[in-house]
Design a protein around this motif. Structure first.
Motif, short mmCIF file in Angstrom:
data_model
loop_
_atom_site.label_atom_id
_atom_site.label_comp_id
_atom_site.label_asym_id
_atom_site.label_seq_id
_atom_site.Cartn_x
_atom_site.Cartn_y
_atom_site.Cartn_z
N GLU A 292 0.85 -1.16 0.13
CA GLU A 292 0.09 -0.11 -0.07
C GLU A 292 0.66 1.31 0.05
OE1 GLU A 292 -3.91 1.75 2.04
OE2 GLU A 292 -3.69 -0.35 1.35
N GLU A 293 1.99 1.11 0.77
CA GLU A 293 2.95 2.52 0.66
C GLU A 293 3.50 2.64 -0.61
OE1 GLU A 293 4.27 4.36 3.59
OE2 GLU A 293 2.04 3.42 4.09
N ARG A 294 3.69 1.51 -1.58
CA ARG A 294 4.18 1.46 -2.89
C ARG A 294 2.91 2.32 -3.58
NH1 ARG A 294 8.03 -0.81 -5.89
NH2 ARG A 294 8.59 -2.44 -4.00
N ARG A 295 1.96 1.88 -3.49
CA ARG A 295 0.80 2.52 -4.15
C ARG A 295 0.69 3.90 -4.02
NH1 ARG A 295 -1.71 -2.63 -3.05
NH2 ARG A 295 -2.88 -1.92 -1.33
N LEU A 296 1.07 4.19 -2.57
CA LEU A 296 0.71 5.44 -2.25
C LEU A 296 1.83 6.35 -2.84
CD1 LEU A 296 -0.55 7.74 -0.10
CD2 LEU A 296 1.15 7.00 1.68
N LEU A 297 3.07 5.89 -3.06
CA LEU A 297 4.17 6.70 -3.78
C LEU A 297 3.77 6.77 -5.12
CD1 LEU A 297 6.76 8.26 -3.85
CD2 LEU A 297 7.86 5.99 -4.08
N TYR A 298 3.04 5.89 -5.72
CA TYR A 298 2.54 5.77 -6.97
C TYR A 298 1.67 6.96 -7.39
CZ TYR A 298 -0.07 4.45 -11.17
OH TYR A 298 -0.45 4.27 -12.57
N VAL A 299 0.65 7.12 -6.42
CA VAL A 299 -0.24 8.25 -6.41
C VAL A 299 0.40 9.44 -6.43
CG1 VAL A 299 -2.15 9.46 -5.18
CG2 VAL A 299 -2.21 6.91 -5.59
N GLY A 300 1.60 9.77 -5.59
CA GLY A 300 2.02 10.96 -5.36
C GLY A 300 2.97 11.35 -6.81
#
Length: 711
Positions: A534-542
Motif C-alpha cells: 500500500e505504501e508503494r501504491r501511495l508513492l505511485y499516487v504521489g
C-alpha cells in the motif's frame, strides 16, 4: 443541450467505448490521468442526450464532496441537468431523512459531525487516559470496524490481527467501542457510519421503501470503486436490488485507504457478481509527461516482477501510455538534513516562479502532516505564498462569507449584467473587502485575505469561460452557495502543502515529493507485506499527481550536524538514476564558505553543533552579548507585527534571528541582509523598521506601529 455527437467529440477510442456502453454492468479500469471523470460524465450526458437515461433516475456516487461537486459541474456544462451526483454518505443521509418516519418513527437522532469528543468522553467514563493523537487513531479504528459491519462483540473476534493504537490492546479498544456506542444511544445520536448501517437495514427489511428507492434510481455509476468498503458495497447492492445497470470505475494501483476499510476486491472480483460485465481499460495518460509516466510504471513493475509465494495479491497494473510531449527528467535530490531539504525545495520554487510559473501550479507532498511545519517556515521566510490542504476551510473564512453576502446583495440590482461584465462587477464588489487587481507584496493575513477574494474572482472568470453570456451575478452566487454547502473550495494562489493521501484526485504542473526515506516511505509501522504494498501504491499516487516537473528528495539526518543514519526509501531503487544529485541549500553553501568563522563559539571557542547556535555565532551556554533593552524592543516589535498580520511570531523572525540582530547591531540594510534568517523579502518588508529600533537603542514607540511597552 449538446447533441450526442457533440458529447462524443474529442473522446479517444477507449473513452468513447466507455461513453457509449450505456446498459448492463460495466467495469472501467482507469489509470491515473487517463480522463476517467471526462469519460464517465460524458457517458451520463450521452445517455441523457440519446434518451436512454432519464436524468432523474441516475445516481452517480463518489467518495468526496469535492469530487461530487466537480461531477455535477461538468454534467451541467454538458446539459445533463437533474442527475444526482453525491457521496455515499450524502445519498444515504438524504434517503434516511426522507424515510425515517415511515421506517422507524419518532424524531431522527442527531448526527455526530466529529466523533473524537464523544470518544474522549467514553474513555473518561472507563477511566482510561489518552491524548488527542491517540483519540484520532481510536476513531479511525472504530470507523474501520463499522465499515466492516462489526459490532463491539464481533470486532473482538475479528480484529485480533490488527495493530492497536499505542498503549491500547484489543480488549481495551473493544470496551471503548462499546462505551462509545452506549453513549450515542443514551443521547439519541448517530454517526456517519450509522447512517449507512441503518439505511442498509431499512433496504433489507422494508420492501416497500426499497421498491420506492429502486424506482427512483435505476442507473448507477460508482467512481473510485477501489475504495469501496464492505458496508458501502452492501448499501450499493441494496440500491440495485436484482438489476445490473451499474458502471464502476477504478484503479487497483491507487488503493491507498485500506486502513479505513476500503478494499479493491470488489473491483477485482466484479465479474463474479456480474459475469456479463463489459470490460474497458483507459490507459492513455493525458496528465503527465512520458518521463513521469515511465517512472510511475517502473515503480509498479518492480513489485509485479516479485515472485515470492508469500506475497499478498498484486493485480496486474495498467501500463500507462503518455499522450503528452516529452518534458524534463524527474529530479532526485539527496540532502544532508531536513532543514536543508526544505530550503532546497524553496530555492527550486523561487527559480520556477522567477521563470514565470505560478505557485498555484505547484505542490509539496509528504507522507505525514507533521512534515509540513518545516516547509511552512522556509516558504514563509522566502516570501512564498502557500496554502496547507486540510487547514481552515475556505468557506469558513470571514472575508469569503462577507464576500458572498455582498455579491448576493449586488445580484439584486444587476439585471442585464452577463458574461464578461459579471467578472468586472465581482471585482468591484470585492474591492471594498480588500481585493485589488495586483496581489499585495506582503505575506501574512493581508495576502491570505487577498488570495481568498482572488479565488472568488477566478471562479467567476472560469464560469464565464465555460458558459459565456449565460453567466449572471445570480449564477455566480448560486455556484458559491452550492460549493459552500459541499465545502468545494475554488483553486487558490500559492504553493499547496499536502499529505499524499489528501492529494488523491488532484494534480499540479510541478510536484515535490519530500522525505522519501525508510520509516516515512514506507512508513515505519508498515511491517507486513500488504502494508508495504500500500505504501508503494501511495508513492505511485504521489508521482502521478505531477504533470510536467517532478522532484523527489530525502535527507540523511534530522538536523544539521546530526548523524546521517537515514536510508533512502527502498522504492527509489527501481526508479532513481545511478547517480543522484547531492543537493545543498544556499544556507549550507554560505555556511561552508564561512565555516572557519561561525563553526566555533566566538566567546568560548567551543564547536557549535546546532543551527540556532551557528545562526547567533555562540553556544547556548555562553551569556548573550546584546543589550537587553534592544532585544526586548525587537521582541515587542515582532509581537506587534505578528498580531497585526495574524501569523505566529516565528514567521516574522525566529528567536535566533532576533538574537543575531541584537548582537551584531547592523547599521545598514547590507549588513542586515548578511545575517542568517533574513532573505530579500524580509529585508524589504522589515529592514527599515529594524534599523530604526537599533538606532534608537531603546525604543518605546515602534515606527509606524504605535506605542507599545517592552516585554
Amino acid at each position: 443541450m449538446q447533441t450526442p455527437e457533440d458529447i462524443l467529440a474529442g473522446l479517444d477510442a477507449e473513452q468513447r467505448q466507455a461513453a457509449t456502453a450505456l446498459t448492463g454492468p460495466v467495469r472501467i479500469l482507469a489509470g491515473a490521468g487517463t480522463g476517467k471523470t471526462r469519460a464517465i460524465t460524458h457517458r451520463i450526458a450521452y445517455g441523457v442526450a440519446t434518451g436512454v437515461y432519464n436524468p432523474y433516475n441516475v445516481l452517480a456516487v463518489t467518495f468526496t464532496a469535492r469530487a461530487a461537486a466537480e461531477m455535477r459541474s461538468r454534467l451541467r456544462d454538458l446539459g445533463a441537468h437533474g442527475v444526482q451526483a453525491r457521496t455515499f454518505h450524502a445519498a444515504a443521509l438524504s434517503q434516511l431523512q426522507y424515510f425515517w418516519q415511515q421506517a422507524v418513527g419518532g424524531d431522527m437522532p442527531r448526527l455526530v459531525d466529529h466523533k473524537t469528543n464523544l470518544i474522549m468522553e467514553a474513555a473518561q467514563r472507563l477511566r482510561m487516559t489518552t491524548d488527542k493523537a491517540t483519540i484520532r487513531d481510536l476513531a479511525g479504528e472504530i470507523e474501520w470496524a463499522k465499515f466492516n459491519m462489526l459490532t463491539p462483540q464481533t470486532y473482538q473476534q475479528r480484529a485480533g490481527h490488527r495493530s492497536m493504537p499505542s498503549g491500547w490492546d484489543l480488549i481495551a479498544v473493544t470496551r471503548l467501542f462499546q462505551a462509545y456506542e452506549d453513549l450515542k444511544s443514551d443521547r439519541a445520536l448517530i454517526d456517519f457510519e450509522d447512517v449507512l448501517l441503518i439505511m442498509v437495514g431499512i433496504l433489507e427489511s422494508e420492501p416497500r421503501i426499497a421498491a420506492t428507492i429502486r424506482k427512483q434510481y435505476r442507473i448507477f455509476l460508482v467512481d473510485e470503486f477501489q475504495d469501496v468498503s464492505p458496508l458501502q458495497y452492501r448499501l450499493l447492492k441494496g440500491w440495485l436490488g436484482d438489476r445490473d445497470d451499474l458502471c464502476v470505475v477504478g484503479d487497483t494501483s491507487q488503493t491507498i485507504y485500506s486502513f479505513t476499510g476500503a478494499t479493491a476486491d470488489f473491483l477485482l472480483d466484479f465479474t463474479q457478481d456480474f459475469p456479463n460485465a463489459t470490460q474497458i481499460n483507459l490507459i492513455r495518460d493525458y496528465r503527465s509527461t512520458p518521463q513521469i509516466v515511465e517512472l510511475a510504471n517502473r515503480l509498479l513493475q518492480e513489485r509485479t516482477r516479485a515472485d515470492r509465494p508469500s506475497l499478498p495479491r498484486w493485480p496486474q497494473p495498467l501500463e500507462l501510455l503518455s499522450q503528452r510531449d516529452p518534458g524534463p527528467a524527474p529530479v532526485f535530490a539527496e540532502c544532508t538534513h531536513d532543514q536543508a531539504e526544505a530550503e532546497w525545495v524553496a530555492q527550486q520554487i523561487q527559480q520556477l516562479v522567477a521563470e514565470g510559473h505560478k505557485g498555484s501550479d505547484m505542490a509539496v507532498l509528504f507522507r505525514t502532516n507533521a512534515q509540513s511545519a518545516a516547509f511552512e517556515q522556509v516558504l514563509s521566510d522566502a516570501g512564498i505564498s502557500y496554502q496547507v490542504r486540510g487547514a481552515e476551510r475556505f468557506f469558513n473564512r470571514r472575508e469569503v462569507r462577507d464576500g458572498i453576502l455582498q455579491l448576493r446583495a449586488a445580484a439584486k440590482s444587476a439585471d442585464g449584467v452577463a458574461g464578461s461584465e459579471v467578472v468586472t462587477r465581482v471585482k468591484d464588489v470585492l474591492a471594498s473587502l480588500g481585493y485589488t487587481p495586483i496581489a499585495p507584496q506582503q505575506s501574512g493575513a493581508v495576502r491570505e485575505r487577498w488570495e481568498s477574494l482572488n479565488a472568488i474572482v477566478n471562479l467567476a472568470e472560469d464560469l464565464v469561460t465555460a458558459r459565456g453570456d449565460q453567466v449572471t451575478m445570480d449564477v455566480v452566487v448560486a455556484e458559491l452557495d452550492e460549493r459552500a454547502s459541499h465545502q468545494h473550495a475554488p483553486v487558490m494562489d500559492g504553493v499547496t502543502l499536502a499529505s499524499i493521501h489528501s492529494a488523491k484526485g488532484l494534480e499540479w504542473d510541478t510536484v515535490f515529493l519530500v522525505g522519501l526515506t525508510e520509516g516515512l516511505m514506507p512508513i515505519s509501522f508498515a511491517t507486513e507485506d500488504k502494508n508495504v504494498d500500500e505504501e508503494r501504491r501511495l508513492l505511485y499516487v504521489g508521482i502521478t499527481r505531477a504533470k510536467t516537473r517532478l522532484f523527489l528528495s530525502w535527507s540523511l539526518a534530522r538536523s544539521a550536524g546530526g548523524r546521517a543514519s537515514r536510508r533512502p526509501s527502498r522504492f527509489l531503487q527501481a526508479i532513481r538514476p545511478s547517480t543522484t544529485r547531492s543537493a545543498s541549500s544556499s544556507t549550507e553553501r554560505t555556511a561552508k564558505t564561512r565555516r572557519a568563522k561561525v563553526s566555533k563559539c566566538r566567546t568560548c571557542g567551543a564547536v557549535l553543533s546546532s543551527g540556532a547556535e551557528r545562526k547567533i555565532g555562540r553556544c547556548q551556554d555562553c551569556p548573550p552579548t546584546y543589550d537587553q533593552a534592544v532585544f526586548d524592543s525587537l521582541v515587542s516589535w515582532r509581537k506587534d507585527i505578528s498580531t497585526a498580520d495574524k501569523v505566529p511570531a516565528f514567521v516574522v523572525f525566529t528567536d535566533a534571528t532576533l538574537v543575531a540582530i541584537a548582537e551584531k547591531m547592523p547599521t545598514d540594510l547590507q549588513q542586515l541582509r548578511q545575517l542568517p534568517g533574513i532573505g530579500p523579502k524580509k529585508l524589504e518588508r522589515y529592514g527599515a523598521e529594524v534599523l530604526a529600533i537599533l538606532s534608537s537603542g531603546k525604543a518605546t514607540q515602534h515606527p509606524g506601529r504605535g506605542s507599545t511597552s517592552n516585554v
